[in-house]
Design a protein around this motif. Structure first.
Motif, PDB file in Angstrom:
ATOM      1  N   ASN A  49       0.830  -1.210   0.000  1.00  0.00           N
ATOM      2  CA  ASN A  49       0.000   0.000   0.000  1.00  0.00           C
ATOM      3  C   ASN A  49       0.863   1.259   0.000  1.00  0.00           C
ATOM      4  O   ASN A  49       1.478   1.608   0.999  1.00  0.00           O
ATOM      5  CB  ASN A  49      -0.907  -0.015   1.232  1.00  0.00           C
TER       6      ASN A  49
ATOM      7  N   ASN B 102      -3.014   4.217  -1.756  1.00  0.00           N
ATOM      8  CA  ASN B 102      -4.144   4.621  -0.934  1.00  0.00           C
ATOM      9  C   ASN B 102      -3.724   5.585   0.166  1.00  0.00           C
ATOM     10  O   ASN B 102      -2.545   5.753   0.461  1.00  0.00           O
ATOM     11  CB  ASN B 102      -4.824   3.395  -0.303  1.00  0.00           C
TER      12      ASN B 102
ATOM     13  N   GLU C 290      -5.893  -1.811   3.319  1.00  0.00           N
ATOM     14  CA  GLU C 290      -6.017  -2.561   2.077  1.00  0.00           C
ATOM     15  C   GLU C 290      -4.755  -2.427   1.227  1.00  0.00           C
ATOM     16  O   GLU C 290      -4.140  -1.366   1.169  1.00  0.00           O
ATOM     17  CB  GLU C 290      -7.222  -2.059   1.271  1.00  0.00           C
ATOM     18  N   ASP C 291      -4.393  -3.544   0.585  1.00  0.00           N
ATOM     19  CA  ASP C 291      -3.291  -3.498  -0.367  1.00  0.00           C
ATOM     20  C   ASP C 291      -3.744  -2.755  -1.616  1.00  0.00           C
ATOM     21  O   ASP C 291      -4.930  -2.669  -1.912  1.00  0.00           O
ATOM     22  CB  ASP C 291      -2.856  -4.915  -0.747  1.00  0.00           C
ATOM     23  N   ASN C 292      -2.802  -2.208  -2.345  1.00  0.00           N
ATOM     24  CA  ASN C 292      -3.147  -1.635  -3.644  1.00  0.00           C
ATOM     25  C   ASN C 292      -3.462  -2.771  -4.610  1.00  0.00           C
ATOM     26  O   ASN C 292      -2.796  -3.815  -4.594  1.00  0.00           O
ATOM     27  CB  ASN C 292      -1.983  -0.806  -4.183  1.00  0.00           C
TER      28      ASN C 292
ATOM     29  N   TRP D 155      -9.750   0.402  -6.894  1.00  0.00           N
ATOM     30  CA  TRP D 155     -10.078   0.433  -5.471  1.00  0.00           C
ATOM     31  C   TRP D 155     -11.502  -0.097  -5.310  1.00  0.00           C
ATOM     32  O   TRP D 155     -12.453   0.477  -5.823  1.00  0.00           O
ATOM     33  CB  TRP D 155      -9.971   1.853  -4.910  1.00  0.00           C
TER      34      TRP D 155
END
Length: 285
Positions: A194, A197, A203-205, A232
């Motif tokens: 990440n 973001n 959340e991971d990209n 996303w």
């Protein structure tokens, strides 16, 4: 003048000796062997002759220096014996090879059922072993009693569990998947560390690309990394962003009931896809 002593008798009448003692050390000043058999009980680290005292020799320091020097020599030998592959990565690299149940343990399923949808999926190794099989049913219905307020459903997927660290694919430019499917359009996703973001988001990209899977026949899909778009939660991010292929934390393959390439099978209903392997390729040398 310092008298050197060739192989012969110990000067203290301790019997025959060599210029190499049991621990391989001879005083470089008086050429005696501090630890010769029957000797004075000295070691090279405690031996002190007139000359070593005169030149302030610390044999403990010499031993440490010898250890550092040997470590440097060993590192140089390793560097000189490197394989060419260590310097120039191969043209292709397995990321996943679905040939055993152990490999399948590195993956898990997800679907809209986690958020109130009614889709379902299963994941298993083919028998006889020939890749993994992900099958299920896509439903557009929503469980009215769900606590999740979702506006759409109809998706399932298989995602790799997080790697221990990162997979570095910086030397490669293409993802290849050997697939056999049902004529639907699937989504290949790469998850990276990440950094796109906002800070604080866990959340991971994610970077996604569509892949059409023909029905019933094995097919090798090749997707250039440049084709993966930043997303996303399923929506494309409208910004110029660049993936960092050196910091990959996971992969997934998923299917939606709606969307995809024109002419591909779509809509609710059963789906079926088999995955034999996933590789990274370097098409540009």
């Amino acid at each position: 003048m310092v008298q050197t002593r060739p192989d012969g008798d110990c000067p203290d009448s301790h019997g025959p000796i060599n210029l190499v003692s049991r621990n391989g050390v001879v005083c470089p000043f008086c050429f005696t062997l501090p630890d010769c058999s029957g000797g004075r009980g000295e070691s090279i680290s405690t031996h002190r002759c007139f000359y070593s005292k005169l030149f302030f020799v610390d044999y403990r320091s010499m031993s440490r220096f010898r250890g550092l020097w040997q470590a440097s020599v060993n590192a140089t030998k390793r560097a000189l014996t490197w394989n060419l592959e260590d310097l120039v990565p191969p043209n292709e690299k397995y990321i996943f090879n679905f040939s055993s149940a152990e490999e399948l343990k590195r993956w898990h399923l997800y679907s809209d059922s986690e958020y109130g949808g009614l889709s379902s999926a299963s994941l298993e190794i083919q028998n006889p072993v020939n890749g993994s099989s992900c099958t299920g049913n896509l439903s557009l219905d929503i469980n009215e009693s769900s606590r999740w307020n979702i506006s759409r459903s109809g998706f399932c997927g298989m995602r790799s569990k997080k790697f221990d660290g990162f997979i570095d694919l910086d030397a490669y430019d293409t993802i290849a998947l050997k697939l056999k499917g049902d004529g639907r359009c699937y989504i290949s996703t790469i998850y990276t560390e990440n950094w796109v973001n906002s800070p604080g988001q866990e959340e991971d990209n994610s970077w996604q690309a569509f892949v059409f899977v023909p029905k019933d026949n094995w097919y090798i899909a090749k997707i250039p990394l440049a084709r993966y778009l930043p997303t996303w939660r399923g929506n494309v991010i409208d910004a110029q962003l660049e993936m960092n292929p050196a910091r990959i934390v996971g992969l997934s393959l998923s299917v939606n009931a709606e969307g995809g390439f024109p002419g591909a099978k779509s809509g609710p209903g059963d789906f079926h896809i088999e995955v034999d392997w996933i590789k990274a390729l370097r098409s540009q040398t």
